[in-house]
Design an enzyme around this catalytic site. Sequence first.
Site, PDB file in Angstrom:
ATOM      1  N   LYS A  88       0.857  -1.191   0.000  1.00 15.02           N
ATOM      2  CA  LYS A  88       0.000   0.000   0.000  1.00 15.02           C
ATOM      3  C   LYS A  88       0.891   1.238   0.000  1.00 15.02           C
ATOM      4  O   LYS A  88       1.506   1.577   1.013  1.00 15.02           O
ATOM      5  CB  LYS A  88      -0.915   0.059   1.213  1.00 15.02           C
ATOM      6  CG  LYS A  88      -1.995   1.155   1.066  1.00 15.02           C
ATOM      7  CD  LYS A  88      -2.624   1.568   2.385  1.00 15.02           C
ATOM      8  CE  LYS A  88      -1.901   2.713   3.038  1.00 15.02           C
ATOM      9  NZ  LYS A  88      -1.956   4.000   2.258  1.00 15.02           N
ATOM     10  N   SER A 125       5.247   7.740  10.175  1.00 16.23           N
ATOM     11  CA  SER A 125       5.387   8.472  11.432  1.00 16.23           C
ATOM     12  C   SER A 125       5.393   7.520  12.619  1.00 16.23           C
ATOM     13  O   SER A 125       4.877   6.405  12.553  1.00 16.23           O
ATOM     14  CB  SER A 125       4.235   9.470  11.589  1.00 16.23           C
ATOM     15  OG  SER A 125       3.015   8.783  11.831  1.00 16.23           O
ATOM     16  N   THR A 126       5.978   7.984  13.709  1.00 15.13           N
ATOM     17  CA  THR A 126       6.032   7.171  14.917  1.00 15.13           C
ATOM     18  C   THR A 126       4.629   6.897  15.458  1.00 15.13           C
ATOM     19  O   THR A 126       4.338   5.796  15.936  1.00 15.13           O
ATOM     20  CB  THR A 126       6.897   7.859  15.981  1.00 15.13           C
ATOM     21  OG1 THR A 126       8.246   7.930  15.490  1.00 15.13           O
ATOM     22  CG2 THR A 126       6.895   7.090  17.284  1.00 15.13           C
ATOM     23  N   VAL A 145       1.737   6.565  13.772  1.00 14.56           N
ATOM     24  CA  VAL A 145       1.100   5.497  12.991  1.00 14.56           C
ATOM     25  C   VAL A 145       1.855   4.188  13.190  1.00 14.56           C
ATOM     26  O   VAL A 145       1.261   3.106  13.136  1.00 14.56           O
ATOM     27  CB  VAL A 145       1.023   5.891  11.503  1.00 14.56           C
ATOM     28  CG1 VAL A 145       0.375   4.784  10.688  1.00 14.56           C
ATOM     29  CG2 VAL A 145       0.236   7.184  11.342  1.00 14.56           C
ATOM     30  N   GLU A 170      10.193   1.517  10.365  1.00 14.97           N
ATOM     31  CA  GLU A 170      11.164   2.601  10.172  1.00 14.97           C
ATOM     32  C   GLU A 170      10.387   3.886  10.344  1.00 14.97           C
ATOM     33  O   GLU A 170       9.546   4.238   9.518  1.00 14.97           O
ATOM     34  CB  GLU A 170      11.802   2.491   8.784  1.00 14.97           C
ATOM     35  CG  GLU A 170      13.110   3.281   8.658  1.00 14.97           C
ATOM     36  CD  GLU A 170      12.884   4.765   8.474  1.00 14.97           C
ATOM     37  OE1 GLU A 170      13.147   5.521   9.435  1.00 14.97           O
ATOM     38  OE2 GLU A 170      12.439   5.174   7.397  1.00 14.97           O
ATOM     39  N   CYS A 210      13.017  11.541   7.219  1.00 16.12           N
ATOM     40  CA  CYS A 210      13.245  11.048   8.578  1.00 16.12           C
ATOM     41  C   CYS A 210      14.703  11.197   8.987  1.00 16.12           C
ATOM     42  O   CYS A 210      15.023  11.265  10.173  1.00 16.12           O
ATOM     43  CB  CYS A 210      12.802   9.584   8.693  1.00 16.12           C
ATOM     44  SG  CYS A 210      13.632   8.484   7.530  1.00 16.12           S
ATOM     45  N   GLU A 245       9.522  15.906  15.598  1.00 17.81           N
ATOM     46  CA  GLU A 245       9.851  15.869  14.177  1.00 17.81           C
ATOM     47  C   GLU A 245       8.976  16.867  13.419  1.00 17.81           C
ATOM     48  O   GLU A 245       7.790  16.653  13.219  1.00 17.81           O
ATOM     49  CB  GLU A 245       9.650  14.456  13.637  1.00 17.81           C
ATOM     50  CG  GLU A 245      10.187  14.276  12.231  1.00 17.81           C
ATOM     51  CD  GLU A 245      10.081  12.846  11.745  1.00 17.81           C
ATOM     52  OE1 GLU A 245      11.005  12.384  11.056  1.00 17.81           O
ATOM     53  OE2 GLU A 245       9.072  12.187  12.049  1.00 17.81           O
TER      54      GLU A 245
END
Length: 503
Positions: A190, A244-245, A247, A265, A299, A397
Amino acid sequence: MVMTILVTPKTLANHTIRDFRMLIGGQWLNGNAAPIERIAPSHGTVVSRFASGTRANAEAAIRAARKAFDTGPWPTMTAAERSNVLLKAADLIAARTDELAFLDAIEAGKPISQVRGEIAGAVDIWRYAAALARDLHGESYNTLGDGTLGVVLREAVGVVSIITPWNFPFLIVSQKLPFALAAGCTTVVKPSELTSGSTVLLGEILLEAGLPAGALNIVTGTGPEVGAVMTSHPEVDMVSFTGSTGVGRLTMSNAAQTLKKVSLELGGKNPQIVFPDADLDAFIDAAVFGAYFNAGECCNAGSRLILHKSIADDVVARVAELAKKVKVGDPLDPETQVGAIITPQHLDKIASYVSGARAGGAEIAHGGDALDLGMGQFMAPTILSGVRPDMAVAREEVFGPVLSVLTFETVAEAIEIANSIDYGLSAGVWSRDFDTCLTIGRKVRAGTVWMNTFMDGASELPFGGYKQSGLGRELGRHAVEDYTETKTLNMHIGNRTNWWMPR
């Protein structure tokens, strides 16, 4: 005052909007709902339409991948056969570089010259994965006694869900998919609903390269509708996610329902630590590159400068002077270095971090504002000086072209500032003293530490982070192994004595 060189976006009036379909079980399918229209962040016009995948589409794709894994032929092909498909795919990717780069440039707002480099890097990754496919092996132990032989096998983990973000649409899928395929896994991919074009094109390429039906399935759509199914479905054996962290936590929670293997990651807030004896000419360029590459939507962005107090004022002035020369504007212009911000909402988020830092006492040494180029959304390369370690802009971030400057006096203080946040993806250290570099390299908790350079990489080098920057590693010689399970075959030779028999 902002003096960044601006390149006004050109019109996309002659661009033919392409309608992208989903790939499920070797068939190209339209969605049942209205398609997702992608508006170019640089030009403000629709450039692509993606099929809007549903839960039913995701479930069908998982069934197709399950069937392809359980009945073959991909998992049962020889490593040489799989390697040859991946090598052919690499050649086809290289041949279609311009087409792939154009899609990523208009959908993500990325500079076209940069994207061409990313495609070249992806080609190398596919070739590296093809080589690793033939090197995947187990172990044998003939030292366990005369009656025992032990063999350790590596088998493909099974069906892998791969979910990729919008900031590096083609490069990141290429850091995952070829290694999963090299191991013999079947996959459901996806891409981001904002930047799906190049991933769908990759599906065309892999079918042309000879990948069997069902080994790759591509479902375009949103996270709640498609991603949630892919991360929780019981027929999925592994999830590989980049994003993202926040999600990432949700992904891990979904996968925990059936205890899937997970590779994550996630985010980063990466420091560059600079000492007075550093080669400042080299560092200044690396600071600007690290902060503004991909508009800071990266990132690995070097979004924190941790400068020794004795050089801080001089370094900030020099970084600001070079930042003025950065070319911001039309991603399709080969001279552009910083393109558009992905969405208006994300631009607002970046601006809120800047205004919050300013309200908290930080000073704007350069930039600080959105840029009006007549269409799309752009942000000036920004430098914030006088930032304290407790500020949100120093800890969270931002994912935009915003550079936060902090200062230190001792090595211990620099390490403490670098390690004081939740992330640990990468870091840089600048000093001519090898002892200083090695001390920082060993003490900073990050998956990669660059010494007197920044954001270099190679297919051979593992990539991933500590703490809330993720779980596991991508790339490197063990990348294919990450998509396998180990199985022990414990073989007995000759007669075996029953333990309950009298002696």
